[in-house]
Design an enzyme around this catalytic site. Sequence first.
Site, PDB file in Angstrom:
ATOM      1  N   GLU A  50      58.676 -33.245  26.419  1.00 50.23           N
ATOM      2  CA  GLU A  50      60.031 -32.938  26.866  1.00 50.23           C
ATOM      3  C   GLU A  50      60.091 -31.519  27.432  1.00 50.23           C
ATOM      4  OE1 GLU A  50      63.495 -30.729  25.003  1.00 50.23           O
ATOM      5  OE2 GLU A  50      62.943 -32.380  23.665  1.00 50.23           O
ATOM      6  N   HIS A  51      59.405 -30.585  26.780  1.00 50.38           N
ATOM      7  CA  HIS A  51      59.357 -29.204  27.280  1.00 50.38           C
ATOM      8  C   HIS A  51      58.568 -29.114  28.584  1.00 50.38           C
ATOM      9  CE1 HIS A  51      60.726 -26.459  23.830  1.00 50.38           C
ATOM     10  NE2 HIS A  51      61.031 -27.698  23.449  1.00 50.38           N
ATOM     11  N   GLU A 127      59.435 -21.941  17.673  1.00 49.18           N
ATOM     12  CA  GLU A 127      60.491 -22.865  17.240  1.00 49.18           C
ATOM     13  C   GLU A 127      60.190 -23.398  15.842  1.00 49.18           C
ATOM     14  OE1 GLU A 127      62.878 -26.757  19.091  1.00 49.18           O
ATOM     15  OE2 GLU A 127      61.189 -25.869  20.180  1.00 49.18           O
TER      16      GLU A 127
END
Length: 431
Positions: A50-51, A127
Amino acid sequence: MSVECTRLESGLTVVTETMPHLESVALGVWIKSGSRDETASEHGIAHLLEHMAFKGTAKRTARQIAEEIENVGGEVNAATSVETTSYYARILKDHVPLAIDILADILTHSVLDENELLREKHVILQEIGAAIDTPDDVVFDKFSSTAFRDQTIGRSILGTPETVQSFTPDQIRSYLQRNYTAEKMTIVAAGAVDHDTLVRLVDDRFSDILHTPDGSEVETTATYTGGEYREKRDLMDVQLLIGFEGRAYHARDFYASQILANVLGGGMSSRLFQEVREHRGLCYSVYALHWGFSDTGIFGIHAATGQEDVPELIPVILNELHKVAERVDVSEIERARAQFRAGLLMAHESPAARASQIARQMLLYGRTIPNEELMDRLAGITPERLTDLSGRLFFDTPITLSAVGPVDTLMAVEDIASKLTTGRERQAAIG
């Protein structure tokens, strides 16, 4: 407003709801694939993909992707969950072709550059570190992994530092080719959008999407296990979750479980909030939740409180579980239904919320569900049905306990279970 749906020859599904009074459009690509579709060696790869989708394509650099959408006042983002991944944009109606072009580009022509991958791994490691430093993130992650022990459905979406650092571009491509296929994708737009125009744009821009998977899909069937996780930390408060096996999206009791969660802890008028917070002042946050998945679910009660209040808090929560298994008022169900209805109608006032709502229904049920049908399902939920469900949820399944903070005064999980066993005997006597 009207919902239209078209399935293309490629297998892609396009759904729109036209809101002619608006000047903007919320649109996106929702994929029926998430962290649950990873193999053991791929833990965290769905989130990393997704990143990486935004880190450059064959015709756009990462900066150009950001600049092109923001040059017209739009925004683009993405999200990964256990069973789905989404890529979405919000733009003015004149810029729908640009948004579709960018979404198609990042999903079909990402280059997965080695240098970009290295940088993005570092971002995700940060993160992960931030999540570890946040007790209420930890307690929920451990809640899931304890409820579904040693299963992909229970793993953290972020992955681990070890797995994230191990991924190569080829591994990411393998996951993408296996899961980002036409029949798993639904493209949804809500707002000032013309259905036929969007269908033509999608048919053109997404022509390179894979039609079918390569046959190596990950087959996983979830099994709720329950269990206990405690982590002692030097904190001012205790983050606590008590859980039970919930219901899958397609199960008969799914909507009843949603209503039950609302009655117990769905707002300031709920039982837990009134008794635990307002009447006794035992915590600053308490609520109930019910998460449904395709084949299972989990029901939980979250509380955040000071160490000195934990010994009194747990028995009060358990007492509320006993009480809801004995009696539910019609007025409580009506209030929960009203809140549910308000949420449905309010979604129609936001193109982004409506697009997300439509996409979720398409992925889960293969069709959009009219609000009237949803309310009809809720209309059949009676007090007797909720007391029966409460008995089965709270007294017939293993407990999941997750706690982070100064947990020395927290009751043993065996003692919690024994109090709920007593509840089972009370239920039998009532029956």
